[in-house]
Every structure is written in structure tokens, then in C-alpha cells.
Design a protein around this motif. Structure first.
Motif: not given
Lengths: 501, 501
Positions: A22-23, A15-16, B52-53, B46, A50, B49-50, A18-20
Motif C-alpha cells: 500500500x505504502x 497483512x504486513x 510499529x516498524x 497500513x 520500504x 504496520x508502518x 500488503x501494508x508495505x
């Protein structure tokens, strides 16, 4: 680590990642669509931050321990988790075998090469770019030797884009194509040309935009999860199966260009949108390979979109949106205009029939470069000779020849063959589908949903659960046979150009 | 850690933070502009996740050690680095004093409140939303007590949005406004209304889009670093000074709406685009506060955009783009239509004159809520009474009353006053500028560049280097005086509505 914990962790890690993705995907998409012209450097800074963080997740100790735990319990895993562990392990192994200095040096080389290629193309100056071809091929051989020393380096790179593909398989495939398509192109070239004047009169762009919406509706694309915007070179990108973006480019005096671009990208989008929900937010939650992806996009663009049935379906819509332009036209005339075939210089503008010959040229060159049979300096002459041999055309300059594509400057050696493979997969998919229902009757009766249902059940929903070759064999119920493709082309073009198939 | 290392690290840490802000900002921008309707949940994943980072970077041990090192050497630092250390230390202190459980609970509360508010507004049902107002105010008091126990909690929140602003300063400011503007509105209301029929006939949207481009050109906005797109509620966002996005919303039968929205957002954009390069990629590399930002956007929208000089500048452009609509119109008629004033219910649709009265209502309510003088249940009655008192209008329902804005459901208590403050700053900026050159002659002669040069030198280039109040005093060369604003309004509206100022 316990198995239960590893399962939870691999889910969270993916999930992490995929979040990156996505961004980063959105940043690139924005760069190609809405972003102001002077923002590339800023975007580069952000992408660097990123991608470093994302690399850290992909290769960090938590990922390693998690994947190792899963692999130790491989027998206890369900099919999906087992495949996830396998894919992640493959990625990890690659990343760990390439020293970070090499990774950095390679990224730097590719960035430089891309800038040099742009200039070289503009100035029609292959010589300035040749050293980069040489260095990139050397680097690719080095990486292949580090990761898979047992493999032929070109096989390593083919497999990177199309898991399981090899040079040998490509050779068999392209030999079959060459045998059938080269003479077919000669026959078409010798026949009287079809009338495509429809594609050279002005079609106002606001109405072309409306047409795009209608095409997406005809194809059953879920607009709640897929938009369309404009760009220089159309592409599709997905941030997850829940957020897919297609793009097109409108040309006032070539309305078929955007029309088929929308249908092509729409095929990519349907594949992504219809992956099973269970696979979302995992590394399996997307189309499995370039080849299978192109099998979907080209299936919709060429096999469906450029069929007589689709011309019949589309015609009343065009009459409504473009009453003046369509005056005195017929569905059959539209069909002919959409299928004009002519050997040409530029791959991205090639028609359905000649397209794979452009790919064949590139395959031949990549193969010989990696085998050391030719060097970077030989490429323009080799390119021009192969274009003459396969397509019968004379290449006037490097800009319209060996410098035309961005792939090699981007390090994408081994990528081209999947375009042709995808086209051929599409024809065999059609044959398989036709055993179950009348595909073109469905098109003509505005029942593309039937086709979508079939593709969802046989291909789309599986995402990346199976390797591409494996998936295709499941679909075909037999080993892949390029004769479906060459027979399809022979029949279609004999009918259009009026000769014996 | 050595000072030299700390300097390098604070630079690198800020670049990372800004990269995350860029990605998160782009995700939100995309959500408000191009994204398909069904993608909010995916985007939420997304963003979680971002953020949090990003939170990890902002509060991590490296940041703490770096900021502490810089503060230990405060005397040796240049002005920019010292201010960076001060700002970062303030952020860190806040973040460290709020327990992470509170932070998470607050985020959850705000998410819920936002959803409940949307429904409540739709159903005109304040009662369902009232408990959230109560809980959010309680939470805000709690946070204020944790971070700044010595401060009045409302002061703490005012300072969050406008560093240095207090309830006392607001009271003095709003008292001056009330004294002058309430009677002025009464005079306007009693006068014959101006003709704004121009704003109620259809202006085709494609030409309105062209007008936006011309407006941005007139304003000297660098299109290489600033685009425009469309959204529901116009806003400006910046990913850095090198990448700014403005948005607008076109209404066919209200062309002035988008016109002034573009000029307003263009003012925000100019501020961001013209921060000094040296401050880019630091926490000082952006406009310093909401109030100063609004001073720029409202200066362009109202003081420049709604001036007789701008009407003269704009008129030939409108005649060219909208020949039919402009037939028989005059620049003065355009000026009058752009300045129609009328007490109304909705803040976002209010004219220049009545706008700050809408803000005053909100300030009064926030002040009394935080002082415990009223409770959430009292708000609708209080709201309606204040609208009657300041604007002379009867509020028919909560949807067009206390539920109209999203701010409170988003936890933005203390934010509203800066809107009015910005308007007043703008008028004093004008007075200061007029001592140096003829501002409206510059507008009429298409020399807005002169105005931009002045604003760049006095305000824009400093980014967040000085606190907002400090910066304004530097500009004014004196303490802020709201009389410039009330005098400006009196003179303008007396002339438009034909009474003695």
C-alpha cells in the motif's frame, strides 16, 4: 509450529506485506499524479527502505517456517489457504534461488536501462540502448535457469506474468490472429474511411471531467473506494480492494481519448473492487493476472464501450454536457467515430482491430531474442519488417518504432502477449454471457449492473484463487478458443466498413 | 561500537526513520486530499504496520547502542552530530520510560476520544465528551510523571511542542498580551467597521486556483519541490525538505480565505524548503517547533500578506484575474477588507488582532486543568466566561464553544500557546529585519526574495539545530519581548480603524 499458529501467522504476514505494498503503491501513484517534479530522488530513497523491509518479510525465517508448516498440512487446508500456501511457496522458491547479489545487480541494470532508454528515445538513437537489451535478455535467461532450469527461459517469463502461459500456446494463439486479422485490416484499409471529425473539435476539459464522473457512475464504480485523477499515461492501481485509483489524461481536441481511457481503467477498477471480502488482505485479494485484467478492461473499453448500444446510452449525456459540439450529431455517428480503424505506428494509440498486430510484432521479437535467433542489433530492422508485414506501414524512425515502449527497458519481457490474450478472452466472455441475457440490451437500458453481476459471480469475486487459464476455462466451460475474438472483429468491422464479413 | 561506525549508523537509522515518516505522511496527506471517502479503515491498517516498524527502529537495540556511543564521545562530535545525539537521546529516554502497555492504551484512548469528540460536536453534547478530557489529562499527567518526575506536568507538555517553553514564560507572555490587546479590541469594536464587501461577492474557483499559483510564485516557492492541493482544513506537510505539500480550501464567496491560507501555508513551506541540505534526512532537517513554524506562516500571512504593500503588489494581479469583481476597487480597499477585525466565536476564523485572545482562553483552561483547579465538567462555563472577558462575546453553544477544536481530543494539550507565540515572534522578526532593509518597500517592488534571503540566513537554514527559544534569541540579539507584537498591532489597527495608537 502448529497448523493453527501457521494459519494465524500467514494472515499476519500477508497483512504486513500488503501494508508495505500500500505504502509503496501510494508513493508510485503520487509520483505519477500529484508529486512535484523534483521529488523523484527522495521518493527513490523511501522506496528503497520500504522494499528492503518488505523483502525481509517475504523471505524471512518466519515466512519460510510458516509456509513450510502449511504445506506439510496441505491436505487439511481449505481451498483458499491451500492456494495461499502454494503462491507463497512459489514466490519464496524464486526469491531463494536468486542470489541477492544477482537481485541487486539486476535492479541496478534496470534502473540504468530505464534512464538510457528515455534518452535513446528522445534522441532517436537505438544504438545506445541496444547493449541494454542484450544484457537484460542475458539476465533474464540466467534468472530463468536459476529458478526453473527445466523450463524454456521465455516460457518462464511468460508464466511469471500469466501463470500457465507458454510460447507454444502463444504461437497457436497468434497464428490464429494473424490468419484472420491481417487480411481483415487490409479490407478495412481498402474501404472508405468513417467520419471521426467529432474527435477533433474542442471539448472543454472541465466538462470532460464531469463526463468521467458520469461514466464511472454508468459503470457502477463505487466512488467511496475509487477515485480518478490525472496523469501522463493513464493506469489503475489498487492498494487493496477497498482503495482503488484510476487515472486519465484529458486532451481538448480528442475527447474520445479520455472517454475510453476512463472506461478501460474503470474495467480494471471494477475487477479489483469486486474481489470477495474474504480474500482481502491476502495474496489472493487481487486480479489474478495481466491477461485476465486486460480481458476486463478491454471488455469494457471495446466490447461494451465501443458498441452501438453504449453510443446510444452515452449520446444524451454528451448532448447535455457538450450541447454545441454535439449539434447535428447522431448516436450512430458517435459509434462510427469511436471505431475508426487505421494501421498506425504507435501501439498505445492503436484501435481495437489493429491493436493485437502491434502485440504480435513484439511477441515475435521476444521469442526470437530468447531463442538466440536474433540479437539486440537486429531489432530495428526486424521491427520495421514485421510492421510492414502485419500492418502495412513503414516505420520512419526508432522513436516511433522499436524504442516506443518502456516495457523492455523495465525488464518486462513476456508481458506483451497478455494484452492480446486479454482482448481475446473478452470476446469469449461476451459469447458466454450472451447465452444468459441480452448484453447489449442491458447496456442500452442503462443496466450495466447486470453485466457487473455476471462478471462478479464468474470472475471478479475469485481474485487470484484460480490460475488464470483455469479460471477462464471455468468461465467458458471449454478450452479457450480465439475464434470468438476473430469472429467478433470480423463481424463488427464488416458492418462498420460495409463489406461482407 | 566505534565512533566512526556510530556516525555511519546514526545516518542510516535516520534515513530509515525518515523513509517511514515519508510513507506515513503521504498516507495521511492522501487521506486528507485525494483518497476516496471509504478508505480510512484500510489506511489505518497500513499506518499501524508502518508505525510499529518505525517504533522498532526508533527504540531498537541498534539505535540505543548507537546513541550511547555518540554520547560517550560527545566532546569529539561536530555541532550537528552532537545535537542529533541529544535529540535522539531525548526521544529514546521518553520512549523507554513509557511502558509499551501505556503507549498502546493511550493510543486507544485517543482514537476513541477522537470519534466521541466528532459526535459530541455534531450533537452539541459536551457531557458525552467530558469524561475523555478527564481521562486524557490524567494520562498526560501520568506520562509526564514517568518521563520527567521533576517537572510540572504542564511544563512537560509545553516543552514537548516548544522545547524550553514553560507555564511561567507563557504567563508572562499572555499577561502582556492581555494588558494590551483586550483594550485594543474594545477600541476597534467601538469604531466604525471597515468595508469588506469584496470578500462576499463570487470569485470563480478556477481563477482562484490560478491566483494560488501566482501567490506561490510571488513568494518564491520552488514548485519543483512543492505542490498545492485542496482539502477540508488547510495544512502543510513535508516528507523531506525536497518534497513539501501545501493545501487550501476554496470558497466561492470568500476569496480572501483561500488567498491568505495559501500565503500562510506558503510560509510553512518556505521554512521547510530552505533548511540546509546538510541537515536533510536527519532529525534536524525540518522546522524546529510549532512556535517558530507559526512565526513564519503568520509572518507571511499577516505581517506581509495583510500589509498595504502586499495589497499594492497584489492588486494588478487580481484585476487581471478578476476584472469584473475588481471594478471600482482600490488597493487600499483591498487592504482594509483583508484586515477587518471583529470579536468572534471560532478560533480558525479569527482575524489577526483577536486571534491570540482565542489562544489565551485555551491556555488559561489547560493551565487550570493541569493544576487541578478545575475539572472537565467545569470547562463549558469557564470557556464561556473567558470568551466574554477577553473578547466580549457570548458563546451560544458548545459546538461553537469548548467543542470547536480537535486538539484536546487528539491529546494536544500544551500545543495552543505556540500559535500565539509564533505571531509575537513574527513581529520581533520584522523589527529586526527592518533594521537592515525596508521590508515593505521590498514587498511592494516584488522583491520578497530579499525577505526570503534574510529568513533563510537567520532562521530557515538551521532547521532544528538550535532549540526554538535559543534560535529566536540569536535572531533578536536579545531576549524575546512581546512588546514588539503588541506595538505592531496597536499601530496597525489604530491606523486602519482611525483612532489614536
Amino acid at each position: 509450529m502448529e497448523l493453527q499458529e501457521a494459519k494465524a501467522r500467514i494472515d499476519a504476514l500477508q497483512r504486513k506485506e500488503i501494508a508495505y505494498n500500500h505504502a509503496m503503491g501510494l508513493l508510485s501513484y503520487d509520483g505519477a499524479t500529484g508529486a512535484p517534479a523534483g521529488t523523484a530522488a527522495n521518493r527513490g530513497e523511501t522506496l528503497a527502505v520500504l522494499s528492503e523491509a518488505s523483502y525481509g518479510i517475504a523471505t524471512g525465517p518466519e515466512m519460510i517456517e510458516t509456509v513450510e508448516t502449511l504445506l506439510r498440512h496441505a491436505d487439511e487446508l481449505d481451498e483458499v489457504t491451500r492456494r495461499i500456501a502454494e503462491v507463497k511457496n512459489k514466490d519464496l522458491t524464486e526469491l531463494r534461488k536468486i542470489p541477492v547479489e544477482d537481485y541487486v545487480a539486476y535492479t541496478k541494470l534496470i534502473n540504468e536501462a530505464d534512464a538510457v532508454w528515455h534518452k535513446a528515445k528522445e534522441n532517436n538513437d537505438y544504438a545506445s540502448f541496444a547493449p541494454y537489451i542484450a544484457r537484460i535478455v542475458e539476465f533474464h535467461k540466467k534468472i530463468a535457469a536459476l529458478v526453473s532450469p527445466e523450463k524454456d527461459p521465455y516460457d518462464y517469463w511468460l508464466d511469471r506474468f500469466e501463470e500457465g502461459l507458454t510460447r507454444e500456446k502463444c504461437e497457436v494463439f497468434f497464428a490464429a490472429l494473424r490468419r484472420e486479422i491481417v487480411p481483415l485490416v487490409k479490407k478495412v484499409t481498402a474501404s472508405p474511411q468513417v467520419d471521426d471529425s467529432l474527435n477533433h473539435i474542442p471539448f472543454p476539459i472541465p466538462e470532460q471531467e464531469k463526463l468521467s464522473d458520469e461514466l464511472m457512475a454508468l459503470m457502477g464504480i463505487d466512488r467511496d473506494h475509487c477515485t480518478i485523477s490525472t496523469t501522463e499515461h493513464p493506469f489503475t492501481t489498487e492498494f487493496s480492494k477497498y482503495d482503488v485509483r484510476i487515472t486519465t489524461h484529458y486532451h481538448e481536441t480528442s475527447f474520445l481519448s479520455s472517454l475510453f481511457s476512463v472506461v478501460h481503467e474503470g474495467g480494471h477498477a471494477l475487477y479489483e473492487l469486486n474481489v470477495a471480502d474474504e480474500l482481502a488482505y491476502t495474496c489472493l485479494g487481487r486480479g489474478v493476472s495481466m491477461g485476465v485484467h486486460e480481458s476486463q478492461s478491454r471488455f469494457f473499453e471495446n466490447i461494451i464501450g465501443r458498441s452501438e448500444a453504449f453510443a446510444a446510452l452515452l449520446f444524451p449525456i454528451l448532448e447535455r454536457l457538450f450541447p454545441e459540439q454535439m449539434k447535428g450529431r447522431t448516436p450512430h455517428g458517435l459509434y462510427l467515430a469511436a471505431n475508426k480503424s487505421e494501421p498506425s505506428l504507435i501501439r498505445t494509440e492503436a484501435d481495437e482491430l489493429t491493436y493485437s498486430l502491434h502485440i504480435m510484432v513484439r511477441f515475435e521479437i521476444e521469442k526470437r531474442l530468447f531463442a538466440g535467433e536474433v540479437t539486440a542489433a537486429d531489432l530495428p530492422a526486424l521491427w520495421n519488417a514485421l510492421y510492414k508485414e502485419y500492418l502495412g506501414v513503414d516505420v520512419p524512425d526508432a522513436r516511433r518504432g522499436v524504442l516506443q515502449d518502456s516495457h523492455w527497458s523495465g525488464g518486462m519481457f513476456g508481458y506483451f502477449p497478455s494484452y492480446a490474450l486479454g482482448s481475446a478472452y473478452g470476446a469469449e466472455i461476451l459469447a458466454r454471457m450472451e447465452r444468459e441475457f441480452d448484453v447489449f440490451a442491458a447496456v442500452e437500458h442503462n443496466e450495466i449492473a447486470k453485466i457487473n453481476d455476471w462478471l462478479r459471480e464468474h470472475i471478479w469475486k475469485f481474485g487470484s484463487l484460480y490460475k488464470p487459464g483455469e479460471l477462464m476455462e471455468k468461465v467458458f466451460g471449454a478450452p479457450f478458443d480465439p475464434a470468438y475474438y476473430t469472429n467478433y472483429l470480423k463481424k463488427k468491422y464488416a458492418s462498420i466498413y460495409g463489406f461482407e464479413a
